[in-house]
Design an enzyme around this catalytic site. Structure first.
Site, PDB file in Angstrom:
ATOM      1  N   SER A   1      27.877  39.330  37.668  1.00  0.00           N
ATOM      2  CA  SER A   1      27.315  40.451  38.433  1.00  0.00           C
ATOM      3  C   SER A   1      26.507  39.992  39.649  1.00  0.00           C
ATOM      4  O   SER A   1      25.515  40.627  40.012  1.00  0.00           O
ATOM      5  CB  SER A   1      26.488  41.364  37.531  1.00  0.00           C
ATOM      6  OG  SER A   1      27.303  41.936  36.537  1.00  0.00           O
TER       7      SER A   1
ATOM      8  N   GLU B   1      36.572  34.590  29.734  1.00  0.00           N
ATOM      9  CA  GLU B   1      37.675  35.513  29.430  1.00  0.00           C
ATOM     10  C   GLU B   1      38.848  34.763  28.805  1.00  0.00           C
ATOM     11  O   GLU B   1      39.544  35.293  27.944  1.00  0.00           O
ATOM     12  CB  GLU B   1      38.087  36.260  30.714  1.00  0.00           C
ATOM     13  CG  GLU B   1      37.054  37.326  31.063  1.00  0.00           C
ATOM     14  CD  GLU B   1      36.914  37.644  32.540  1.00  0.00           C
ATOM     15  OE1 GLU B   1      37.815  37.312  33.339  1.00  0.00           O
ATOM     16  OE2 GLU B   1      35.858  38.217  32.908  1.00  0.00           O
TER      17      GLU B   1
ATOM     18  N   GLY C   1      30.689  41.340  34.806  1.00  0.00           N
ATOM     19  CA  GLY C   1      31.271  42.670  34.962  1.00  0.00           C
ATOM     20  C   GLY C   1      30.410  43.801  34.409  1.00  0.00           C
ATOM     21  O   GLY C   1      30.874  44.932  34.285  1.00  0.00           O
TER      22      GLY C   1
ATOM     23  N   ASN D   1      36.560  34.897  42.351  1.00  0.00           N
ATOM     24  CA  ASN D   1      37.577  34.960  41.294  1.00  0.00           C
ATOM     25  C   ASN D   1      38.112  36.384  41.249  1.00  0.00           C
ATOM     26  O   ASN D   1      37.417  37.284  40.792  1.00  0.00           O
ATOM     27  CB  ASN D   1      36.926  34.553  39.960  1.00  0.00           C
ATOM     28  CG  ASN D   1      37.882  34.703  38.785  1.00  0.00           C
ATOM     29  OD1 ASN D   1      39.073  34.959  38.969  1.00  0.00           O
ATOM     30  ND2 ASN D   1      37.358  34.544  37.580  1.00  0.00           N
ATOM     31  N   TRP D   2      39.324  36.554  41.758  1.00  0.00           N
ATOM     32  CA  TRP D   2      39.876  37.916  41.856  1.00  0.00           C
ATOM     33  C   TRP D   2      40.375  38.437  40.511  1.00  0.00           C
ATOM     34  O   TRP D   2      40.721  39.613  40.401  1.00  0.00           O
ATOM     35  CB  TRP D   2      41.022  37.942  42.881  1.00  0.00           C
ATOM     36  CG  TRP D   2      40.609  37.681  44.300  1.00  0.00           C
ATOM     37  CD1 TRP D   2      39.397  37.200  44.750  1.00  0.00           C
ATOM     38  CD2 TRP D   2      41.406  37.873  45.480  1.00  0.00           C
ATOM     39  NE1 TRP D   2      39.404  37.071  46.112  1.00  0.00           N
ATOM     40  CE2 TRP D   2      40.626  37.482  46.597  1.00  0.00           C
ATOM     41  CE3 TRP D   2      42.707  38.327  45.703  1.00  0.00           C
ATOM     42  CZ2 TRP D   2      41.108  37.540  47.906  1.00  0.00           C
ATOM     43  CZ3 TRP D   2      43.190  38.376  47.015  1.00  0.00           C
ATOM     44  CH2 TRP D   2      42.384  37.994  48.094  1.00  0.00           C
ATOM     45  N   LYS D   3      40.463  37.560  39.522  1.00  0.00           N
ATOM     46  CA  LYS D   3      40.961  37.932  38.186  1.00  0.00           C
ATOM     47  C   LYS D   3      42.321  38.638  38.318  1.00  0.00           C
ATOM     48  O   LYS D   3      43.069  38.344  39.248  1.00  0.00           O
ATOM     49  CB  LYS D   3      39.920  38.772  37.441  1.00  0.00           C
ATOM     50  CG  LYS D   3      38.554  38.071  37.421  1.00  0.00           C
ATOM     51  CD  LYS D   3      37.564  38.662  36.471  1.00  0.00           C
ATOM     52  CE  LYS D   3      36.242  37.909  36.571  1.00  0.00           C
ATOM     53  NZ  LYS D   3      35.234  38.354  35.620  1.00  0.00           N
TER      54      LYS D   3
ATOM     55  N   GLY E   1      32.962  37.698  40.847  1.00  0.00           N
ATOM     56  CA  GLY E   1      34.093  38.504  40.393  1.00  0.00           C
ATOM     57  C   GLY E   1      34.220  39.774  41.224  1.00  0.00           C
ATOM     58  O   GLY E   1      34.752  39.766  42.332  1.00  0.00           O
ATOM     59  N   GLY E   2      33.689  40.874  40.716  1.00  0.00           N
ATOM     60  CA  GLY E   2      33.852  42.178  41.343  1.00  0.00           C
ATOM     61  C   GLY E   2      33.519  42.219  42.830  1.00  0.00           C
ATOM     62  O   GLY E   2      34.285  42.768  43.629  1.00  0.00           O
TER      63      GLY E   2
ATOM     64  N   GLU F   1      28.098  31.087  33.617  1.00  0.00           N
ATOM     65  CA  GLU F   1      28.364  32.526  33.652  1.00  0.00           C
ATOM     66  C   GLU F   1      27.995  33.138  32.303  1.00  0.00           C
ATOM     67  O   GLU F   1      28.816  33.118  31.361  1.00  0.00           O
ATOM     68  CB  GLU F   1      29.856  32.778  33.913  1.00  0.00           C
ATOM     69  CG  GLU F   1      30.348  32.243  35.240  1.00  0.00           C
ATOM     70  CD  GLU F   1      31.623  32.953  35.687  1.00  0.00           C
ATOM     71  OE1 GLU F   1      31.588  33.545  36.773  1.00  0.00           O
ATOM     72  OE2 GLU F   1      32.623  32.962  34.959  1.00  0.00           O
TER      73      GLU F   1
ATOM     74  N   HIS G   1      36.841  29.580  31.628  1.00  0.00           N
ATOM     75  CA  HIS G   1      36.245  30.899  31.865  1.00  0.00           C
ATOM     76  C   HIS G   1      36.126  31.626  30.527  1.00  0.00           C
ATOM     77  O   HIS G   1      37.040  31.544  29.692  1.00  0.00           O
ATOM     78  CB  HIS G   1      37.106  31.710  32.843  1.00  0.00           C
ATOM     79  CG  HIS G   1      36.379  32.907  33.381  1.00  0.00           C
ATOM     80  ND1 HIS G   1      36.162  34.032  32.626  1.00  0.00           N
ATOM     81  CD2 HIS G   1      35.784  33.132  34.577  1.00  0.00           C
ATOM     82  CE1 HIS G   1      35.473  34.909  33.341  1.00  0.00           C
ATOM     83  NE2 HIS G   1      35.227  34.377  34.536  1.00  0.00           N
TER      84      HIS G   1
HETATM   85  P1  13P Z   1      31.514  39.605  37.999  1.00  0.00           P
HETATM   86  O1  13P Z   1      30.946  39.086  39.281  1.00  0.00           O
HETATM   87  O2  13P Z   1      32.462  40.750  38.177  1.00  0.00           O
HETATM   88  O3  13P Z   1      30.445  39.859  36.975  1.00  0.00           O
HETATM   89  O4  13P Z   1      32.437  38.408  37.386  1.00  0.00           O
HETATM   90  C1  13P Z   1      31.920  37.145  37.291  1.00  0.00           C
HETATM   91  C2  13P Z   1      33.012  36.224  36.871  1.00  0.00           C
HETATM   92  O5  13P Z   1      33.462  36.270  35.742  1.00  0.00           O
HETATM   93  C3  13P Z   1      33.530  35.294  37.879  1.00  0.00           C
HETATM   94  O6  13P Z   1      34.362  34.341  37.290  1.00  0.00           O
END
Ligand code: 13P
Length: 250
Positions: free
Chosen positions: A212, A97, A172, A9-11, A233-234, A166, A95
Site C-alpha cells: 500500500s 502471493e 492491497g 509490480n503490475w501483477k 502494486g496498485g 512486504e 512474493h
Molecule cells: P500494493 O502496493 O497494491 O499493496 O502491492 C504491493 C505488492 O505486493 C507489490 O509487490
C-alpha cells in the site's frame, strides 16, 4: 552507495490496450534509470518482449515469476534462459502471493534464485509476515527465517539480489506499515544481512518497502535510513501515481 529503486509490480492486471496506454505514458514521463536510481517495471509476462523492444534501455523490465527448471516438459512455465533471451534483466522471487497461493516453499524459491542468477538475471527477493505473526510478535523471526534462505548463495551471487520487505497485511489493503514499523523492520533486515554476509554486502544491498505504498505515504517511508525505495502494486497502475512515488525518493 546503495542503489535507490522504485519498482512497479503490475501483477495480473491490465489487458493489452490498458497495458499499452500505461506503458506509453510511462515512457514519456518516468525518468530513466540512472546510476543512483533504478526505475523498474514488472508487467505480465505476455507483454515483456514488446515492452523491452520499445524501451531502449530506459527502465529495467523484469518478470514477476520464473520456472525453477532449466527447460523441458513444464507446461505453462517460463525459464530464466527464455527471459534472458528476450532482454529481461530482473525477476521477482518469493512474493507472498506466490508463497501462499502457489505454495512456493523454500526449496523451490532457492531453485528459482539459482536459475535466475545462473542466467544473469538480477533478483528481488520478497519477504513479509502475516498479521497474525505480527500480533504474536513473531514478525522478526519470520523475516529472519525467510532471509536465511540466502545463506545458500555466495557473496558474489548476493550482489545480484535486492530485498523487498512486504508485510502481507499491508498488501492491497490500504493499510500501509507506519514509517516506525517499516523502519524497525528495515533496520532489522540490515542487521541480519550484516550477520549473514558482513557489512560491505549489508551496506550495498537495496532493501525496498512494499505494501500500500502510495504518493501520499511514500515520502515518509523513503526518509527512513534503511528504506531504499519501494515495490509498488496498485499505485504502479497509474503512470502519474507511479511518477509521484519515483519523485518521492528525491
Ligand atoms: P500494493 O502496493 O497494491 O499493496 O502491492 C504491493 C505488492 O505486493 C507489490 O509487490
Amino acid at each position: 552507495m546503495r542503489k535507490k529503486i522504485i519498482a512497479g509490480n503490475w501483477k495480473m492486471n491490465l489487458d493489452i490496450d490498458a497495458a499499452n496506454k500505461l506503458y506509453s505514458e510511462g515512457l514519456s514521463i518516468w525518468p530513466e534509470t540512472s546510476e543512483d536510481t533504478a526505475v523498474m517495471i514488472f508487467p505480465p509476462s505476455i507483454y515483456l518482449q514488446d515492452f523491452i523492444q520499445r524501451n531502449n534501455g530506459r527502465f529495467e523490465i523484469g518478470a514477476q515469476n520464473l520456472s525453477p527448471y532449466e527447460n523441458g516438459a513444464y507446461t505453462g512455465e517460463i525459464s530464466a534462459s527464455q527471459l534472458k533471451s528476450i532482454g529481461c534483466t530482473m525477476v521477482l522471487v518469493g512474493h507472498s502471493e506466490r508463497r501462499i497461493l502457489y505454495e512456493e516453499h523454500e526449496e523451490v524459491l532457492k531453485q528459482k534464485i539459482e536459475s535466475a542468477l545462473k542466467h544473469g538475471l538480477k533478483v528481488i527477493y520478497c519477504c513479509g509476515e502475516s498479521l497474525t505473526e505480527r500480533e504474536e510478535l513473531r514478525h522478526m523471526s519470520k523475516i529472519q527465517n525467510q532471509l536465511a534462505l540466502l545463506k545458500e548463495f555466495s557473496i558474489n551471487e548476493i550482489k545480484s539480489i535486492s530485498i523487498a520487505y512486504e508485510p502481507i497485511w499491508a498488501i492491497g489493503t490500504g493499510k500501509t506499515a507506519s514509517p516506525e514499523q517499516a523502519s524497525e523492520m528495515h533496520d532489522f533486515i540490515r542487521k541480519e544481512l550484516t550477520n549473514l554476509f558482513g557489512s560491505e554486502i549489508a551496506n550495498t544491498t537495496s532493501v525496498l518497502y512494499g505494501g500500500s505504498c502510495s504518493p501520499t505515504n511514500a515520502n515518509a517511508l523513503f526518509k527512513c535510513e534503511n528504506i531504499d525505495g519501494g515495490l509498488i502494486g496498485g499505485a504502479a497502475l497509474d503512470a502519474h501515481s507511479f511518477l509521484s512515488i519515483i519523485e518521492a525518493l528525491e
